[in-house]
Write a protein that holds these residues in place. Structure first.
Motif, short mmCIF file in Angstrom:
data_model
loop_
_atom_site.label_atom_id
_atom_site.label_comp_id
_atom_site.label_asym_id
_atom_site.label_seq_id
_atom_site.Cartn_x
_atom_site.Cartn_y
_atom_site.Cartn_z
N GLU A 176 35.57 47.14 39.03
CA GLU A 176 36.21 48.37 38.62
C GLU A 176 37.50 48.04 37.88
N ILE A 177 37.88 48.94 36.95
CA ILE A 177 39.08 48.74 36.14
C ILE A 177 40.04 49.88 36.40
N ASP A 178 41.23 49.57 36.93
CA ASP A 178 42.30 50.56 37.03
C ASP A 178 43.06 50.49 35.71
N ALA A 179 43.09 51.62 34.99
CA ALA A 179 43.55 51.57 33.60
C ALA A 179 44.45 52.75 33.25
N GLY A 180 45.29 52.53 32.25
CA GLY A 180 46.09 53.56 31.62
C GLY A 180 45.50 53.85 30.25
N PRO A 181 46.27 54.55 29.40
CA PRO A 181 47.63 54.98 29.71
C PRO A 181 47.65 56.13 30.70
N PRO A 182 48.76 56.29 31.46
CA PRO A 182 48.85 57.37 32.44
C PRO A 182 48.73 58.73 31.75
N ASP A 183 48.16 59.71 32.49
CA ASP A 183 48.07 61.06 31.94
C ASP A 183 49.42 61.76 32.07
N ASP A 184 49.46 63.04 31.75
CA ASP A 184 50.72 63.77 31.76
C ASP A 184 51.35 63.81 33.14
N ARG A 229 44.34 46.45 35.92
CA ARG A 229 43.83 45.60 37.00
C ARG A 229 42.32 45.66 37.03
N LEU A 230 41.69 44.49 37.29
CA LEU A 230 40.24 44.41 37.52
C LEU A 230 40.06 44.01 38.98
N VAL A 231 39.22 44.77 39.69
CA VAL A 231 39.03 44.51 41.11
C VAL A 231 37.54 44.62 41.44
N GLN A 232 37.08 43.77 42.34
CA GLN A 232 35.68 43.77 42.76
C GLN A 232 35.56 44.53 44.08
N THR A 233 34.71 45.56 44.10
CA THR A 233 34.52 46.38 45.28
C THR A 233 33.05 46.40 45.65
N LEU A 292 37.03 41.97 29.09
CA LEU A 292 38.01 42.81 29.78
C LEU A 292 39.05 41.96 30.52
N GLN A 293 38.62 40.84 31.06
CA GLN A 293 39.58 39.93 31.70
C GLN A 293 40.56 39.37 30.67
N ARG A 294 40.04 39.04 29.49
CA ARG A 294 40.92 38.53 28.43
C ARG A 294 41.89 39.61 27.96
N ALA A 295 41.38 40.84 27.81
CA ALA A 295 42.24 41.93 27.37
C ALA A 295 43.35 42.20 28.38
N ARG A 296 43.02 42.14 29.66
CA ARG A 296 44.04 42.35 30.68
C ARG A 296 45.09 41.24 30.64
N ALA A 297 44.62 39.98 30.51
CA ALA A 297 45.55 38.85 30.49
C ALA A 297 46.47 38.91 29.28
N GLU A 298 45.92 39.34 28.12
CA GLU A 298 46.70 39.40 26.89
C GLU A 298 47.38 40.75 26.69
#
Length: 325
Positions: free
Chosen positions: A197-205, A188-192, A157-163
């Protein structure tokens, strides 16, 4: 360790605290100790009370054998909430004994240690400490899972985010039953406190993003499809992670629940049996508030806002119906 979450840093410094106290048999001023560690005095006091329950006597509800004493300048016992001096009453840091830590606190420490290991891969001392914690929790070395296999999909997932490449995931939904398969764009990948956790798209309507727990991802496949970050991605993430203040009453033994479910905790009232805190909760608000109260147990309850006071009852009923079938 500057990139580690705040709660991880606070747990990780405790061995340093006890090593320092071990060199001062007569005790040490909390103010001086806090100054040496470059932390606020109140924060250091809270950490010591929360993780080692140095609450002495009936007023403070002793839960386990004494490991610390809070005393005044004259060496006499004093209220742990105001005492200016702390000292070890065990033989040294090695004798503090995680077997005296109750399950809720042990789980929090274990989770924090795993989170810290992800920010410091290859830390042999930390891995050894995690093994000891795990054996204490599981009771049998053969039953302890290999922590190096946890979050095994994080590098992909880190590689996918970077690329900036999409990822197909199989996901166990956090707030509803069932498993879903979907394509996400990891912004974004964030440690809580809950792990990665992964904040991800694509955005909804409506332009909203989604947040996924890495621990709930069963499978992940990095795809060839590329994506572009929205121009306002930071604003969208900030909106996604906007919190609401909820005031709750908790038993002293369940203060950990606030730390686990909330993004931020502010203490309002504190007595020998209960504590009132303002917690900053992410959506879904009713679910998180309900889980916090259920995890804390009686007499925990939401005080404000009034609309959330029965969320634990509705959630308990829903969980009962779900698991009974």
């Amino acid at each position: 360790m500057t990139n580690a979450p705040k709660y991880v840093q606070r747990i990780a410094r405790l061995p340093q605290v006890f090593e320092r106290l071990g060199r001062e048999p007569d005790g040490m001023s909390l103010a001086i100790l806090a100054e040496e560690l470059d932390v606020p005095v109140d924060e250091l006091r809270e950490d010591l009370l929360a993780f080692y329950t140095a609450d002495i006597g009936g007023q403070w509800g002793l839960l386990r054998p004494d490991v610390l004493e809070f005393v005044g300048a004259d060496g006499a016992d004093e209220d742990p909430g105001t005492a200016g001096v702390v000292r070890l009453v065990a033989d040294g840091p090695a004798d503090l004994g995680i077997e005296y830590v109750d399950a809720s606190e042990l789980g929090l420490v274990y989770g924090a240690a795993l989170a810290l290991l992800e920010t410091e891969p290859g830390n042999a001392d930390l891995e050894e400490a995690i093994d000891v914690l795990a054996e204490t929790m599981f009771g049998d070395a053969a039953a302890v899972p290999d922590v190096r296999t946890w979050n095994r999909m994080l590098p992909d997932l880190q590689r996918a985010r970077a690329e900036r490449r999409a990822v197909r995931i199989v996901y166990s939904r956090a707030w509803a039953p069932g498993v879903s398969e979907r394509e996400i764009e990891p912004y974004r990948l964030v440690q809580t406190r809950r792990g990665w956790e992964i904040d991800a798209g694509p955005p909804d309507d409506a332009g909203r993003l989604r947040t996924f727990l890495l621990s709930n991802i069963r499978e992940a496949e990095v795809l060839d499809r590329a994506f572009e970050l929205p121009d306002d991605v930071e604003e969208r993430i900030a909106e996604q992670r906007a919190t609401t203040t909820v005031r709750v009453l908790l038993p002293q033994s369940a203060r950990w629940a606030a730390d686990f479910y909330a993004e931020q905790v502010t203490f309002v009232e504190d007595d020998e049996e209960t504590v009132v805190v303002d917690v900053e909760l992410l959506p879904p608000l009713d679910r998180r508030a309900g889980m916090l109260v259920l995890a804390a147990g009686a007499p925990a309850m939401v005080l404000e806002p009034a609309a959330l006071r029965d969320t634990d009852l509705f959630l308990a009923h829903e969980l009962f119906l779900h698991h009974s079938t």
